[in-house]
Design a protein around this motif. Structure first.
Motif, PDB file in Angstrom:
ATOM      1  N   LEU A 295      -2.228   5.152   6.325  1.00  0.00           N
ATOM      2  CA  LEU A 295      -1.041   4.325   6.525  1.00  0.00           C
ATOM      3  C   LEU A 295       0.249   5.141   6.550  1.00  0.00           C
ATOM      4  CD1 LEU A 295      -2.001   1.309   4.256  1.00  0.00           C
ATOM      5  CD2 LEU A 295      -1.542   1.205   6.717  1.00  0.00           C
TER       6      LEU A 295
ATOM      7  N   THR B 140      -7.601  -3.149   4.809  1.00  0.00           N
ATOM      8  CA  THR B 140      -8.441  -4.054   5.603  1.00  0.00           C
ATOM      9  C   THR B 140      -7.860  -5.451   5.529  1.00  0.00           C
ATOM     10  OG1 THR B 140     -10.444  -2.757   5.226  1.00  0.00           O
ATOM     11  CG2 THR B 140     -10.726  -5.054   5.893  1.00  0.00           C
TER      12      THR B 140
ATOM     13  N   ASN C 129      -6.149   3.020   8.908  1.00  0.00           N
ATOM     14  CA  ASN C 129      -6.318   4.206   8.062  1.00  0.00           C
ATOM     15  C   ASN C 129      -5.034   5.020   8.006  1.00  0.00           C
ATOM     16  OD1 ASN C 129      -9.090   3.741   7.558  1.00  0.00           O
ATOM     17  ND2 ASN C 129      -9.575   4.575   9.583  1.00  0.00           N
TER      18      ASN C 129
ATOM     19  N   LYS D 111       0.845  -1.189   0.000  1.00  0.00           N
ATOM     20  CA  LYS D 111       0.000   0.000   0.000  1.00  0.00           C
ATOM     21  C   LYS D 111       0.884   1.244   0.000  1.00  0.00           C
ATOM     22  CE  LYS D 111      -4.322  -1.489   0.343  1.00  0.00           C
ATOM     23  NZ  LYS D 111      -5.394  -1.063  -0.589  1.00  0.00           N
TER      24      LYS D 111
ATOM     25  N   ARG E  17      -6.004   5.170  14.423  1.00  0.00           N
ATOM     26  CA  ARG E  17      -6.026   4.769  13.003  1.00  0.00           C
ATOM     27  C   ARG E  17      -6.287   3.262  12.861  1.00  0.00           C
ATOM     28  NH1 ARG E  17      -1.693   4.528  10.542  1.00  0.00           N
ATOM     29  NH2 ARG E  17      -0.199   4.569  12.256  1.00  0.00           N
TER      30      ARG E  17
ATOM     31  N   GLN F 165      -2.973   5.606   2.414  1.00  0.00           N
ATOM     32  CA  GLN F 165      -4.090   4.740   2.038  1.00  0.00           C
ATOM     33  C   GLN F 165      -4.649   4.015   3.252  1.00  0.00           C
ATOM     34  OE1 GLN F 165      -2.411   2.286  -1.211  1.00  0.00           O
ATOM     35  NE2 GLN F 165      -3.879   3.332  -2.575  1.00  0.00           N
ATOM     36  N   GLN F 166      -5.730   3.285   3.013  1.00  0.00           N
ATOM     37  CA  GLN F 166      -6.376   2.497   4.054  1.00  0.00           C
ATOM     38  C   GLN F 166      -6.280   1.025   3.669  1.00  0.00           C
ATOM     39  OE1 GLN F 166      -9.624   1.017   3.234  1.00  0.00           O
ATOM     40  NE2 GLN F 166      -9.878   0.033   5.213  1.00  0.00           N
TER      41      GLN F 166
ATOM     42  N   ASN G 140      -8.721  -2.879  10.412  1.00  0.00           N
ATOM     43  CA  ASN G 140      -8.600  -1.752   9.496  1.00  0.00           C
ATOM     44  C   ASN G 140      -7.533  -0.795   9.987  1.00  0.00           C
ATOM     45  OD1 ASN G 140     -11.052  -2.058   7.588  1.00  0.00           O
ATOM     46  ND2 ASN G 140     -11.904  -2.362   9.631  1.00  0.00           N
TER      47      ASN G 140
END
Lengths: 112, 113
Positions: free
Chosen positions: B81, B20, B79, B13, B63, B17-18, B77
């Motif tokens: 990053l 999961t 968030n 990533k 986060r 970015q996020q 999750n």
């Protein structure tokens, strides 16, 4: 107080020898002490665990020795084999909590 | 019997970015915990869920969030990053909550670039 101190950081043992890894803790509220084995790129695998009302537990070639008064516990691997080469982690849980506190790990290498 | 399964196994990533991550516990296990393992260190506790309720949270920023579903599977999750979030994320499954045997999955290797 919530740390678990593990030693040595690395260990080299001859095939057939005994590998000994030590852990120490401060918090007497810890009440469950597992050992995990981890190979590169894999998740930790539970080896053996002990509770503080027992001084020793043996499963196959793996033995945990527990010294409640000294707040120390150790893993002994008898007849060490090259396939035992991995990183070993001790851990502890606080009574009534849900988290494992891990040691820093010992990288074991068993020479053929 | 299937062990703890995690997906994906690897992930790359970009900062900001996020992501999961998913975990399915051993059949019959009702507790799922999440750990972060930075290279060369022991796993660090992030969350534990038991019977779909959060039962413990480690010292991680907001986060990081998680949830457990009615079938006891779980998602973690993260968030916004950061590069420092690069790690192996491990899911552990337990039959019950506190002080019981925990079985780990293979982990998800997250790389943030």
């Amino acid at each position: 107080q919530q740390q678990v101190k593990q030693s040595p950081q690395s260990l080299i043992v001859q095939k057939g020898g005994i590998s000994i890894i030590n852990c120490a803790y401060e918090n007497t509220a810890f009440d469950y002490f597992p050992w995990y084995q981890q190979f590169p790129g894999k998740g930790p695998a539970l080896l053996i665990a002990i509770r503080p009302d027992v001084s020793e537990k043996k499963e196959g070639r793996f033995t945990i020795s527990f010294n409640k008064s000294a707040k120390q516990f150790s893993l002994h691997i008898m007849d060490s084999q090259p396939g035992d080469s991995a990183t070993y982690f001790c851990a502890a849980t606080l009574s009534g909590t849900y988290k494992y506190i891990f040691g820093t790990g010992t990288r074991l290498k068993v020479l053929a | 019997d299937a062990g703890v399964t995690q997906s994906p196994t690897h992930l790359i990533k970009t900062r900001g970015q996020q992501v999961t991550l998913r975990c399915s516990p051993i059949s019959g296990h009702k507790s799922v915990s999440w750990y972060q393992q930075v290279l060369g260190q022991g796993p660090q506790f992030i969350f534990q869920y038991y019977e779909k309720e959060e039962r413990g949270r480690g010292n991680f920023p907001d986060r990081f969030s998680a949830r457990q579903f009615p079938n006891y599977s779980s998602e973690l999750n993260v968030n916004a990053l950061l590069l420092g979030d690069s790690a192996l994320y491990l899911c552990a499954s337990s039959l019950r909550g506190a002080n019981t045997e925990a079985f780990f999955g293979q982990g998800t290797r997250l790389t943030v670039v």
